[in-house]
Scaffold this motif. Structure first.
Motif, PDB file in Angstrom:
ATOM      1  N   TYR A 163       0.828  -1.214   0.000  1.00  8.40           N
ATOM      2  CA  TYR A 163       0.000   0.000   0.000  1.00  8.40           C
ATOM      3  C   TYR A 163       0.860   1.261   0.000  1.00  8.40           C
ATOM      4  O   TYR A 163       0.378   2.337  -0.337  1.00  8.40           O
ATOM      5  N   TYR A 164       2.102   1.132   0.399  1.00 11.48           N
ATOM      6  CA  TYR A 164       2.998   2.283   0.457  1.00 11.48           C
ATOM      7  C   TYR A 164       3.742   2.516  -0.856  1.00 11.48           C
ATOM      8  O   TYR A 164       4.521   3.457  -0.961  1.00 11.48           O
ATOM      9  N   LEU A 165       3.523   1.672  -1.838  1.00 11.07           N
ATOM     10  CA  LEU A 165       4.219   1.786  -3.119  1.00 11.07           C
ATOM     11  C   LEU A 165       3.278   2.289  -4.197  1.00 11.07           C
ATOM     12  O   LEU A 165       2.118   1.912  -4.245  1.00 11.07           O
ATOM     13  N   PHE A 166       3.805   3.143  -5.053  1.00  2.79           N
ATOM     14  CA  PHE A 166       3.041   3.632  -6.184  1.00  2.79           C
ATOM     15  C   PHE A 166       3.555   2.951  -7.440  1.00  2.79           C
ATOM     16  O   PHE A 166       4.733   2.639  -7.549  1.00  2.79           O
ATOM     17  N   GLU A 167       2.656   2.737  -8.386  1.00  7.06           N
ATOM     18  CA  GLU A 167       3.087   2.162  -9.649  1.00  7.06           C
ATOM     19  C   GLU A 167       3.938   3.168 -10.402  1.00  7.06           C
ATOM     20  O   GLU A 167       3.697   4.368 -10.346  1.00  7.06           O
TER      21      GLU A 167
END
Length: 177
Positions: A163-167
């Protein structure tokens, strides 16, 4: 400016879209009456006619020639103090408390000398409401559960590290391996 407030923060929004809290949530967030950050909230009525504490931080207003809703700094002095306190936590707690209390005292709240981690998190919550820095704090801490900020009686939100990572944006895909 004004249209952003109306679209994202106004008390005329549907209740599920509104950043608001109950009186109890407000008292929990700001237990000291003199806290300067309480200016960010006003008692208003929602679309159902209920009294709520509504965030007005970005509402169009001008105070002594300063247009506060349009002032969102990239990095605040208070944020630097809180990050420094976070860095000292566990190695020099006295220095961490000194830095944390510098922020608290500037907001006209009393100094603290216990529960460093909890007090630090609470200052992040109070200081950066509606701005997004709290997300980065939780990401740094790799928080696995987040307590609802304005109604602590509700169950915590479980956070997965993903959830803490962005694509990666598609436009940058060809430049990375």
């Amino acid at each position: 400016g004004e249209d952003i407030y109306e679209k994202l923060f106004s008390n005329t929004l549907e209740v599920k879209q509104l950043l608001a809290m109950t009186d109890n949530g407000y008292r929990n967030l700001y237990p000291e009456e003199g806290d300067l950050r309480t200016y960010q909230w006003q008692r208003k009525k929602d679309v159902l006619g209920n009294d709520i504490m509504c965030m007005v931080k970005y509402e169009a207003m001008e105070v002594a020639g300063k247009n506060y809703p349009y002032m969102i700094p990239v990095l605040r002095m208070s944020e630097m103090y809180l990050i420094a306190a976070e860095c000292y936590m566990g190695t020099d707690d006295a220095k961490a408390y000194e830095l944390l209390n510098t922020v608290r005292n500037a907001r006209q709240t009393s100094s603290v000398n216990s529960n460093l981690e909890l007090n630090l998190e609470n200052e992040y919550i109070r200081e950066f409401v509606g701005e997004g820095q709290l997300f980065w704090y939780y990401k740094r801490k790799n928080a696995e559960a987040i307590t609802p900020l304005y109604d602590r009686s509700r169950p915590s939100v479980t956070m997965d590290p993903s959830y803490y990572l962005f694509e990666l944006p598609q436009s940058e895909g060809g430049y990375r391996e």
